[in-house]
Write an enzyme that holds these catalytic residues in place. Structure first.
Site, short mmCIF file in Angstrom:
data_model
loop_
_atom_site.label_atom_id
_atom_site.label_comp_id
_atom_site.label_asym_id
_atom_site.label_seq_id
_atom_site.Cartn_x
_atom_site.Cartn_y
_atom_site.Cartn_z
N TYR A 91 0.80 -1.23 0.00
CA TYR A 91 0.00 0.00 0.00
C TYR A 91 0.83 1.28 0.00
O TYR A 91 0.55 2.22 0.72
CB TYR A 91 -1.06 0.05 1.11
CG TYR A 91 -0.81 -0.73 2.38
CD1 TYR A 91 -1.63 -1.81 2.70
CD2 TYR A 91 0.20 -0.36 3.26
CE1 TYR A 91 -1.43 -2.51 3.88
CE2 TYR A 91 0.40 -1.07 4.43
CZ TYR A 91 -0.42 -2.14 4.73
OH TYR A 91 -0.22 -2.84 5.89
N CYS B 18 12.63 -10.86 -6.99
CA CYS B 18 12.42 -10.83 -8.44
C CYS B 18 11.08 -10.24 -8.82
O CYS B 18 10.20 -10.94 -9.35
CB CYS B 18 12.60 -12.23 -9.01
SG CYS B 18 14.22 -12.88 -8.63
#
Ligand SMILES: *Cc1c(COP(=O)(O)O)cnc(C)c1O
Length: 439
Positions: A332, A359
Site C-alpha cells: 500500500y 524478483c
C-alpha cells in the site's frame, strides 16, 4: 520517527538501546530487525496511564498481528497488557509463552470451528464475533464443550477514517463486522441475547489503521455507547465493555501528526460520564493498539550491495532484503525514512531509489529518497519497521526470514533466530511420488 533511545556516536554511528547498529549487523548479519525495549515499554505505559484515568479504568490489548513472537508475548504479559490474536497460530504462540488466557481477545472475520474450540478450551477472556455464521458456530462449540462463551459483537459503525483504503475497516461496505445501518447489528444482538451458551459482554468497533485524527476515535465510542443505550431501552441489555479497536497512527514522515492519546481518552471519559444513565455501571473501555506500540521501536538493517544508474537518470541502491521482509511499500505504497550508518547529517546527498533483492519490479523499499551518498558495503537503516514487517514477512524466492534482536541498556537479546536453508525445506516432502509414479 525513531526509537526513543536513538543516539549518534563518534563517526556518526547510530546506537539504539546503547548498542551500535554496526555491531549488531556484524554479529547477526543482515537484513536484521532490531527492536528497542525502552520504546515498547514506554508506549505500553502511555496506554496504561491514559486508560487508568477513565472513570471506569480501561484495558489495552496489544494487536499481535503487528508483531508477535513468544518473547514479545512474554514482555506483554510481564507488563499486564492484554493481547489480541486473530488465529490459532497467534493464540498458540501466546499460550506457549505462558500468556495469561484471561487477557487474550480472540479476533478475526473467519474463525474455523477448531479455532473457536481452541479459544474456548484455553478460556480466553473474550471472543469478538464477526458474523451470524460465526455466532452460531460459537454457540454450538460452547454447547459441545459445556461452557459459556464471553462474546463481543463487532459492529461496523459507518465511520470513514482518512487512511489508505486497504487499512480502512469502519465503513459500511467493509468485510468486517455487523453493519449498524443495514440492521444486521440489531439481528446479531437479538440472536446473541437468545443463545444459551453465549454471554454477550459488549460491543467492538475498529475503524482502521494509521489514523492521524482524534475525532474518529471519539465518534466511534459515542456510536457504540448510544447503540448500547438503544438496547438498554428495548431489552434491558447494557454493555459491560466497549472495545473501540486500535488504529492510532504514528509519525512515519515529518508531516504526520499522530493523535494525542490523552486528548482522546479524556474526550471519551466525558462521553461516558454524560451518556451513562445513573443507575447503570459505566462500561469499561478497551483499546487495541498495534502499530503505535511497536512500529517506532523497530528498525531494519540492510547491507547496500549494488549501486546502479540507469538511463533516464535514476540511481538505484540495491540491498540484501526487500519485499520479503517489508511488503508494505508494495502492498500500500507505504513510505519510510532511512539513514546510512556512519553518514548521518553528511552534506553530500543524492536522490536514490532503494530496491530490494526479490524478483519483482515492484520490490522497491523507498522511491526517490534523498540520502547521504552511500557506498557498497554501507549499512542502510530503515526506521519505523517494528509493526507489520516481520509479521508480514514471507519466504518469497526462498529467502530465509531475518532474525529479530531486542536491545536494552547496552545488551542485545536474540528474540527470533534467522531462518536457515534447512528451515526452508523443513516441511517439504521430496519423496511424495516415487520415480515410477513420475512416468
Ligand atoms: C489491526 C487491528 C488492530 C490494530 O491496529 P493498529 O493500527 O496496528 O493499531 C486492532 N484491532 C483490530 C480488530 C484490528 O484488526
Amino acid at each position: 520517527m525513531k526509537p526513543d533511545t536513538f543516539t549518534l556516536g563518534q563517526n556518526r554511528q547510530i546506537s539504539i538501546g546503547g548498542v551500535t547498529l554496526a555491531y549488531l549487523a556484524e554479529k547477526y548479519g543482515t537484513p536484521l530487525y532490531v527492536l528497542d525495549y525502552e520504546t515498547i515499554v514506554r508506549r505500553i505505559r502511555d496506554y496504561k496511564d491514559a486508560l487508568n484515568e477513565l472513570c471506569s479504568p480501561g484495558q489495552a490489548f496489544y494487536a499481535g498481528k503487528a508483531f508477535l513472537c513468544q518473547a514479545m508475548a512474554g514482555l506483554l504479559d510481564q507488563h499486564q497488557m492484554g493481547l489480541d490474536v486473530v488465529s490459532g497460530g497467534e493464540l498458540y504462540t501466546a499460550l506457549q509463552a505462558g500468556f495469561t488466557p484471561e487477557r487474550i481477545m480472540f479476533h478475526g472475520n473467519v474463525k474455523t470451528r477448531e479455532e473457536i474450540a481452541y479459544a474456548l478450551t484455553a478460556q480466553v477472556g473474550h471472543i469478538v464475533c464477526d458474523s451470524m455464521d460465526e455466532l452460531e458456530r460459537i454457540e454450538e462449540e460452547a454447547a459441545r464443550l459445556g461452557c459459556l462463551a464471553p462474546v463481543l459483537l463487532r459492529i461496523t459503525p459507518g465511520i470513514e477514517a482518512h487512511t489508505h483504503e486497504f487499512i480502512r475497516t469502519g465503513q459500511f461496505d467493509s468485510k468486517f463486522g455487523f453493519g449498524l445501518a443495514d440492521g444486521l447489528a440489531d439481528r446479531a444482538v437479538e440472536r446473541a441475547l437468545d443463545l444459551e451458551h453465549v454471554m454477550l459482554k459488549g460491543l467492538h468497533a475498529h475503524i482502521g489503521s494509521q489514523i492521524l485524527e482524534e475525532d474518529p476515535f471519539v465518534m466511534n465510542t459515542e456510536t457504540l455507547l448510544r447503540y448500547g443505550l438503544d438496547w438498554n431501552r428495548s431489552r434491558g441489555w447494557w454493555p459491560e465493555v466497549l472495545n473501540i479497536g486500535g488504529g492510532f497512527g504514528i509519525r512515519y514522515q515529518p508531516g504526520d501528526h499522530p493523535p494525542r492519546l490523552t486528548t482522546v481518552v479524556s474526550a471519551i471519559n466525558e462521553l461516558l460520564l454524560h451518556l451513562t444513565p445513573k443507575e447503570l455501571p459505566v462500561p469499561r473501555i478497551f483499546m487495541e493498539p498495534g502499530r503505535s506500540i511497536i512500529a517506532e521501536a523497530g528498525v531494519t538493517l540492510y547491507r547496500v550491495l549494488v549501486k546502479k544508474s540507469v538511463p533516464g537518470g535514476k540511481h538505484y541502491l540495491a540491498v540484501d532484503g526487500g519485499m520479503g521482509d517489508n511488503i508494505r511499500p508494495a502492498l500500500y505504497q507505504a513510505e519510510y525514512r532511512a539513514a546510512i550508518d556512519g553518514k548521518v547529517d553528511r552534506a553530500d546527498m543524492e536522490t536514490v531509489t532503494v530496491a530490494g533483492r526479490y524478483c519483482e519490479t515492484g520490490d522497491v523499499l523507498m522511491k526517490d529518497i534523498t540520502l547521504p551518498v552511500a557506498a557498497v558495503g554501507d549499512l542502510l537503516v530503515v526506521f519505523d519497521t517494528g509493526a507489520y514487517n516481520y509479521s508480514m514477512a514471507s519466504n518469497y524466492n526462498r529467502v530465509p526470514r531475518p532474525a529479530v534482536v531486542l536491545v536494552h541498556q547496552g545488551q542485545d537479546y536474540l528474540w527470533v533466530a534467522r531462518e536457515s536453508y534447512q528451515d526452508l525445506i523443513r516441511a517439504d516432502n521430496p519423496y511424495a511420488m516415487t520415480a515410477a509414479e513420475h512416468r
